[in-house]
Design a protein around this motif. Structure first.
Motif, PDB file in Angstrom:
ATOM      1  N   ALA A  77       0.837  -1.206   0.000  1.00  0.00           N
ATOM      2  CA  ALA A  77       0.000   0.000   0.000  1.00  0.00           C
ATOM      3  C   ALA A  77       0.874   1.259   0.000  1.00  0.00           C
ATOM      4  CB  ALA A  77      -0.936  -0.004   1.212  1.00  0.00           C
ATOM      5  N   LEU A  78       1.962   1.232   0.761  1.00  0.00           N
ATOM      6  CA  LEU A  78       2.880   2.366   0.806  1.00  0.00           C
ATOM      7  C   LEU A  78       3.535   2.575  -0.568  1.00  0.00           C
ATOM      8  CD1 LEU A  78       4.514   4.583   2.233  1.00  0.00           C
ATOM      9  CD2 LEU A  78       6.039   2.786   3.107  1.00  0.00           C
ATOM     10  N   ALA A  79       3.996   1.499  -1.195  1.00  0.00           N
ATOM     11  CA  ALA A  79       4.609   1.601  -2.523  1.00  0.00           C
ATOM     12  C   ALA A  79       3.591   2.125  -3.540  1.00  0.00           C
ATOM     13  CB  ALA A  79       5.152   0.245  -2.969  1.00  0.00           C
ATOM     14  N   LYS A  80       2.367   1.662  -3.449  1.00  0.00           N
ATOM     15  CA  LYS A  80       1.325   2.128  -4.377  1.00  0.00           C
ATOM     16  C   LYS A  80       1.096   3.631  -4.221  1.00  0.00           C
ATOM     17  CE  LYS A  80      -3.437   1.361  -5.782  1.00  0.00           C
ATOM     18  NZ  LYS A  80      -4.655   0.590  -5.580  1.00  0.00           N
ATOM     19  N   ARG A  81       1.029   4.098  -2.989  1.00  0.00           N
ATOM     20  CA  ARG A  81       0.822   5.531  -2.741  1.00  0.00           C
ATOM     21  C   ARG A  81       2.016   6.353  -3.229  1.00  0.00           C
ATOM     22  NH1 ARG A  81      -2.172   9.657  -3.046  1.00  0.00           N
ATOM     23  NH2 ARG A  81      -2.076  11.122  -1.341  1.00  0.00           N
ATOM     24  N   LEU A  82       3.219   5.883  -2.950  1.00  0.00           N
ATOM     25  CA  LEU A  82       4.423   6.561  -3.444  1.00  0.00           C
ATOM     26  C   LEU A  82       4.400   6.647  -4.970  1.00  0.00           C
ATOM     27  CD1 LEU A  82       7.266   5.037  -1.249  1.00  0.00           C
ATOM     28  CD2 LEU A  82       6.735   7.466  -1.449  1.00  0.00           C
ATOM     29  N   ASN A  83       4.065   5.538  -5.621  1.00  0.00           N
ATOM     30  CA  ASN A  83       4.062   5.502  -7.076  1.00  0.00           C
ATOM     31  C   ASN A  83       3.024   6.458  -7.664  1.00  0.00           C
ATOM     32  OD1 ASN A  83       6.133   3.669  -7.069  1.00  0.00           O
ATOM     33  ND2 ASN A  83       4.783   1.911  -7.134  1.00  0.00           N
ATOM     34  N   GLN A  84       1.884   6.601  -7.006  1.00  0.00           N
ATOM     35  CA  GLN A  84       0.877   7.558  -7.463  1.00  0.00           C
ATOM     36  C   GLN A  84       1.415   8.984  -7.403  1.00  0.00           C
ATOM     37  OE1 GLN A  84      -2.244   6.677  -4.699  1.00  0.00           O
ATOM     38  NE2 GLN A  84      -3.266   5.228  -6.072  1.00  0.00           N
ATOM     39  N   LEU A  85       2.079   9.308  -6.297  1.00  0.00           N
ATOM     40  CA  LEU A  85       2.562  10.675  -6.094  1.00  0.00           C
ATOM     41  C   LEU A  85       3.838  10.991  -6.879  1.00  0.00           C
ATOM     42  CD1 LEU A  85       1.789  11.058  -2.309  1.00  0.00           C
ATOM     43  CD2 LEU A  85       0.690  12.262  -4.199  1.00  0.00           C
ATOM     44  N   MET A  86       4.603   9.983  -7.264  1.00  0.00           N
ATOM     45  CA  MET A  86       5.830  10.233  -8.014  1.00  0.00           C
ATOM     46  C   MET A  86       5.563  10.377  -9.508  1.00  0.00           C
ATOM     47  SD  MET A  86       8.835   8.056  -6.104  1.00  0.00           S
ATOM     48  CE  MET A  86       8.229   6.487  -6.598  1.00  0.00           C
ATOM     49  N   ARG A  87       4.363  10.110  -9.934  1.00  0.00           N
ATOM     50  CA  ARG A  87       3.995  10.224 -11.355  1.00  0.00           C
ATOM     51  C   ARG A  87       3.854  11.693 -11.727  1.00  0.00           C
ATOM     52  NH1 ARG A  87       4.659   7.248 -15.598  1.00  0.00           N
ATOM     53  NH2 ARG A  87       2.822   6.704 -16.770  1.00  0.00           N
ATOM     54  N   ASP A  88       4.745  12.188 -12.586  1.00  0.00           N
ATOM     55  CA  ASP A  88       4.718  13.593 -13.000  1.00  0.00           C
ATOM     56  C   ASP A  88       3.723  13.754 -14.143  1.00  0.00           C
ATOM     57  OD1 ASP A  88       5.155  16.188 -13.788  1.00  0.00           O
ATOM     58  OD2 ASP A  88       7.298  15.944 -14.136  1.00  0.00           O
ATOM     59  N   PRO A  89       2.629  14.468 -13.899  1.00  0.00           N
ATOM     60  CA  PRO A  89       1.638  14.645 -14.966  1.00  0.00           C
ATOM     61  C   PRO A  89       2.195  15.388 -16.175  1.00  0.00           C
ATOM     62  CG  PRO A  89       0.941  15.747 -12.930  1.00  0.00           C
ATOM     63  CD  PRO A  89       2.265  15.122 -12.668  1.00  0.00           C
TER      64      PRO A  89
END
Length: 172
Positions: free
Chosen positions: A26-38
């Motif tokens: 869950a932590l990795a999933k949240r990090l990956n969402q936030l590290m995605r540069d639109p």
């Protein structure tokens, strides 16, 4: 009776292990969402939490017209709890993987940052690894920088808190 206690202890350990893996996912999933540069959809930045090892993957995909220009290579290195790899192929223009063992991480911090191209504010998490050389002649250090595309400091602080929990669990 001893067998029953052993089975109960094994079940409890297995349940705790499953819960830890679930919270890490869950932590990795949240990090990956936030590290995605639109602003850069062709570039992917991901975090992989695998037990007590952390890996950051930065990957830039080739655009449709670049397939004919592909240069295929792959280089990697792994030593003393840290690793890195670089590769390119017909689909990936450039991929960089950086990994560290949580037991060697000496600090986790976050700070505000500014994307000069878009003038957008975000936070950057810094994972610092230091290791004393075997001969005692100095230290080797690595710093991984994770962009968090959010302007909410509470989100950055909470993610660093969760990463710190993983680090402490792995430090023993």
């Amino acid at each position: 009776m001893k067998t029953l206690l052993l089975v109960a202890a094994l079940l409890a350990t297995s349940a705790a292990s499953a819960q830890t893996a679930s919270s890490d996912a869950a932590l990795a999933k949240r990090l990956n969402q936030l590290m995605r540069d639109p602003a850069a959809p062709e570039t992917e930045v991901r975090a992989v939490l695998d037990g007590c090892h952390f890996t950051q993957v930065i990957r830039k995909y080739r655009s449709a017209g670049q397939q004919n220009e592909a240069v295929v290579f792959q280089v990697s290195h792994q030593k003393n709890g840290a690793d890195w790899a670089v590769k390119s192929d017909d689909k990936v223009e450039f991929e960089l993987k950086l990994g560290v063992e949580w037991s060697q991480v000496t600090s986790l911090t976050y700070a505000p940052a500014l994307d000069e191209k878009t003038n957008r504010r975000y936070f950057e998490v810094k994972i610092k690894r230091e290791r004393t050389a075997k001969n005692g002649s100095g230290t080797n250090s690595t710093t991984l920088e994770l962009p968090l595309y959010t302007s909410d400091e509470a989100v950055a602080r909470d993610l660093v808190r969760q990463l710190e929990q993983v680090r402490r669990r792995c430090a023993g």
